[in-house]
Design an enzyme around this catalytic site. Structure first.
Site, PDB file in Angstrom:
ATOM      1  N   ASP A 153      -5.938   7.184  -5.895  1.00 56.18           N
ATOM      2  CA  ASP A 153      -6.308   8.559  -5.576  1.00 56.18           C
ATOM      3  C   ASP A 153      -7.175   8.603  -4.319  1.00 56.18           C
ATOM      4  O   ASP A 153      -6.896   9.346  -3.374  1.00 56.18           O
ATOM      5  CB  ASP A 153      -7.030   9.178  -6.785  1.00 56.18           C
ATOM      6  N   ASN A 177      -7.156  12.540 -10.676  1.00 54.84           N
ATOM      7  CA  ASN A 177      -7.962  13.044 -11.784  1.00 54.84           C
ATOM      8  C   ASN A 177      -7.710  14.551 -11.885  1.00 54.84           C
ATOM      9  O   ASN A 177      -7.068  15.132 -11.015  1.00 54.84           O
ATOM     10  CB  ASN A 177      -9.445  12.699 -11.606  1.00 54.84           C
ATOM     11  N   ASP A 208       0.847  -1.186   0.000  1.00 55.90           N
ATOM     12  CA  ASP A 208       0.000   0.000   0.000  1.00 55.90           C
ATOM     13  C   ASP A 208       0.888   1.244   0.000  1.00 55.90           C
ATOM     14  O   ASP A 208       1.570   1.524   0.985  1.00 55.90           O
ATOM     15  CB  ASP A 208      -0.878  -0.043   1.251  1.00 55.90           C
ATOM     16  N   ILE A 209       0.877   1.994  -1.082  1.00 55.16           N
ATOM     17  CA  ILE A 209       1.740   3.160  -1.226  1.00 55.16           C
ATOM     18  C   ILE A 209       1.516   4.187  -0.103  1.00 55.16           C
ATOM     19  O   ILE A 209       2.436   4.922   0.251  1.00 55.16           O
ATOM     20  CB  ILE A 209       1.559   3.813  -2.616  1.00 55.16           C
TER      21      ILE A 209
END
Length: 165
Positions: A32, A22, A8-9
């Site tokens: 995002d 976006n 998980d970043i």
């Protein structure tokens, strides 16, 4: 140096994480949404002041409740078959995010697979562009550490194969 890390970043302890955003920068799905949820309401408040972001460009913000110092938001291209400038726009995402991080004094950065989710960019082509672009960027900034964040084992294997490691 480019490394691949599965996970998980939003949990990566690096100077900057890249958000595959976006154009509104106000949150969405995928990575995002995960970054916005993990960072807390301060990130959304700051993003409201940034005025959005065109495809291929990048914007810098604080990281708030994340273990990073910065979030770098970049808007990848929507895949339309590869004949509408998508490869150049995707490369610009990686190049511009890397540059912003470096100029902000960051020396470690983690990238997700930009545009490969709801924007449908084919993962093998996207990985090749990411690796080639980041290798080129590292030539001018050899003290930077780059992590390619893989959300699962198959993506990690693809990235490692493209890296040749």
């Amino acid at each position: 140096m480019i490394a691949v890390r599965e996970g998980d970043i939003t949990t990566f302890a690096v100077d900057a994480i890249v958000n595959a955003a976006n154009s509104s920068l106000l949150g969405g799905g995928g990575v995002d949404g995960a970054i916005h949820r993990a960072a807390g309401p301060g990130l959304l408040a700051e993003c409201r002041t940034l005025g959005g972001c065109p495809t291929g460009e990048a914007r810098l913000s604080g990281a708030y409740d994340l273990p990073a110092r910065h979030v770098i938001h970049t808007v990848g291209p929507v895949w339309q078959g590869g004949t509408r400038g998508e490869p150049a726009l995707l490369a610009a995402c990686y190049r511009n995010a890397f540059r912003l991080a470096y100029e902000a004094g960051d020396r470690s950065i983690a990238f997700p697979a930009i545009s490969t989710g709801v924007y449908r960019y084919p993962a093998p082509e996207a990985a090749a562009i990411a690796v080639a672009t980041l290798r080129e960027a590292l030539k001018g900034c050899p003290d930077m550490e780059v992590t390619l964040a893989a959300f699962d084992a198959s993506q990690a294997a693809l990235l490692r194969a493209v890296l040749g490691s």
